[in-house]
Design an enzyme around this catalytic site. Sequence first.
Site, mmCIF file in Angstrom:
data_model
loop_
_atom_site.group_PDB
_atom_site.id
_atom_site.type_symbol
_atom_site.label_atom_id
_atom_site.label_comp_id
_atom_site.label_asym_id
_atom_site.label_seq_id
_atom_site.Cartn_x
_atom_site.Cartn_y
_atom_site.Cartn_z
ATOM 1 N N LYS A 93 21.762 -10.726 33.402
ATOM 2 C CA LYS A 93 21.396 -9.865 34.535
ATOM 3 C C LYS A 93 22.590 -9.103 35.116
ATOM 4 O O LYS A 93 22.436 -8.009 35.636
ATOM 5 C CB LYS A 93 20.734 -10.696 35.637
ATOM 6 N N GLU A 115 14.973 -7.495 44.656
ATOM 7 C CA GLU A 115 13.964 -8.554 44.650
ATOM 8 C C GLU A 115 14.475 -9.651 43.729
ATOM 9 O O GLU A 115 15.269 -9.400 42.832
ATOM 10 C CB GLU A 115 12.633 -8.010 44.107
ATOM 11 N N SER A 381 19.510 -15.758 26.691
ATOM 12 C CA SER A 381 19.665 -14.865 27.842
ATOM 13 C C SER A 381 20.433 -15.500 28.997
ATOM 14 O O SER A 381 21.046 -14.805 29.798
ATOM 15 C CB SER A 381 18.298 -14.389 28.323
HETATM 16 C C1 LIG Z 1 15.510 -13.079 34.560
HETATM 17 C C2 LIG Z 1 15.730 -13.777 33.305
HETATM 18 C C3 LIG Z 1 14.924 -13.518 32.167
HETATM 19 C C4 LIG Z 1 13.732 -12.611 32.202
HETATM 20 O O1 LIG Z 1 14.027 -11.285 32.484
HETATM 21 P P1 LIG Z 1 14.053 -10.125 31.421
HETATM 22 O O2 LIG Z 1 14.171 -8.892 32.224
HETATM 23 O O3 LIG Z 1 12.782 -10.184 30.635
HETATM 24 O O4 LIG Z 1 15.233 -10.335 30.540
HETATM 25 C C5 LIG Z 1 15.227 -14.170 30.983
HETATM 26 N N1 LIG Z 1 16.250 -15.052 30.911
HETATM 27 C C6 LIG Z 1 17.043 -15.324 31.979
HETATM 28 C C7 LIG Z 1 18.152 -16.302 31.810
HETATM 29 C C8 LIG Z 1 16.809 -14.699 33.195
HETATM 30 O O5 LIG Z 1 17.597 -14.990 34.234
#
Ligand SMILES: *Cc1c(COP(=O)(O)O)cnc(C)c1O
Length: 404
Positions: A93, A115, A381
């Site tokens: 993020k 948000e 992610s």
């Molecule tokens: C917020 C988040 C997501 C989901 O958001 P996307 O916009 O679909 O990437 C996925 N993995 C993590 C670790 C997150 O913090």
Amino acid sequence: MNKMETYQVNERGFYGEFGGAYIPEILHKCVTDLQSVYREILESRDFKQEYDRLLRDYVGRPSPLYPAARLSGKYGCKIYLKREDLNHTGAHKINNTVGQILLARRLGKKRIIAETGAGQHGVATATVCALMNMQCVVYMGETDIRRQRTNVERMKMLGAEVRSVTSGNMTLKDATNEAIRDWCCHPSDTYYIIGSTVGPHPYPDLVARLQSVISEEIKKQLLEKEGRDYPDYLMACVGGGSNAAGTIYHYLNDERVKIVLAEAGGKGIESGMSAATIHLGRTGILHGSRTLVMQDEDGQIEEPYSVSAGLDYPGIGPLHAYLSRCGRARVVAVNDDQALQAAYELTRLEGIIPALESAHILGALEKMKFRPSDIVVLTVSGRGDKDLPVYLQYRKETVLSGNE
Ligand SMILES: *Cc1c(COP(=O)(O)O)cnc(C)c1O
């Protein structure tokens, strides 16, 4: 239309039938202003230099592309993990918030709003606001505030004001409504940092471009490690779609690369407790964009459910709705228990505790049929520190039921 343009947003902000900018009149000026300047700013030398420098020195990029030997052995192919979990603040993020705050400054905005669901985007926003000395207000549903205590404390320590939202389910959808309401009241001095590839045009494209550093790095790293710059498969989880968009961005037109995305099946897509928007959604308008939306017969938004707070959103980015509808991406629904099991598997095989969101794409591995020569790049992610209470609860339950 030629192939190159097929997956790019058009000048009206659409990917096929999805996208656009459905906004109240009062936001017309700030949204059209943003539409007319964002690409020029993102492509300017000055922006690129500052953005690249912060990604390197502050975020810690490039993130490693790690060949996961034991995981590869288990699934009979060669799996590389793109380690977004190693970024500052623990997820992808921050790539987006660093870019958007630089944009906000160039637009002369003084105040930042955002948000947040699980709190990851709120923390990433509060972080860059501290860095740039800007006022920061984060909207968060009361339910999520209770579920994600530490992220709330982190945001406060970083100097952000966390405003509790008590409408609806008191989760991400409601926090987004409230942030939009704030934006309508302060359109001239406030910049809204949206956390994913959702919202009115140009946000989906803006966020995808800022996250595209992920696939830019994958290309270089694969070339170095494999002698070719593309994998056979790219895999990522989707909430709103930003880490997936970043992972696939520079490969969209390369048909040699198969794209597999995982959405949250919750307790099963037939169970009524799910967040599998691409499987269950119908076309509608949510938060400024025409996309797939989980809704009932009357068009009322249905409350999504997932064990993962970062994936329980009743919409999906318009790019991903389009990629799935035109067959470019395969989307699988991964249920809570499959994701939880996959999180334990990665932890025990590789010593990496993934975020619950990332665990959903790991859970998709067992639904795949790979050949031994296949090269797979899977994006982790985020890291799992924030999810330990859920992981521990799950272990307690499986031990009690004798499954471990
Ligand atoms: C917020 C988040 C997501 C989901 O958001 P996307 O916009 O679909 O990437 C996925 N993995 C993590 C670790 C997150 O913090």
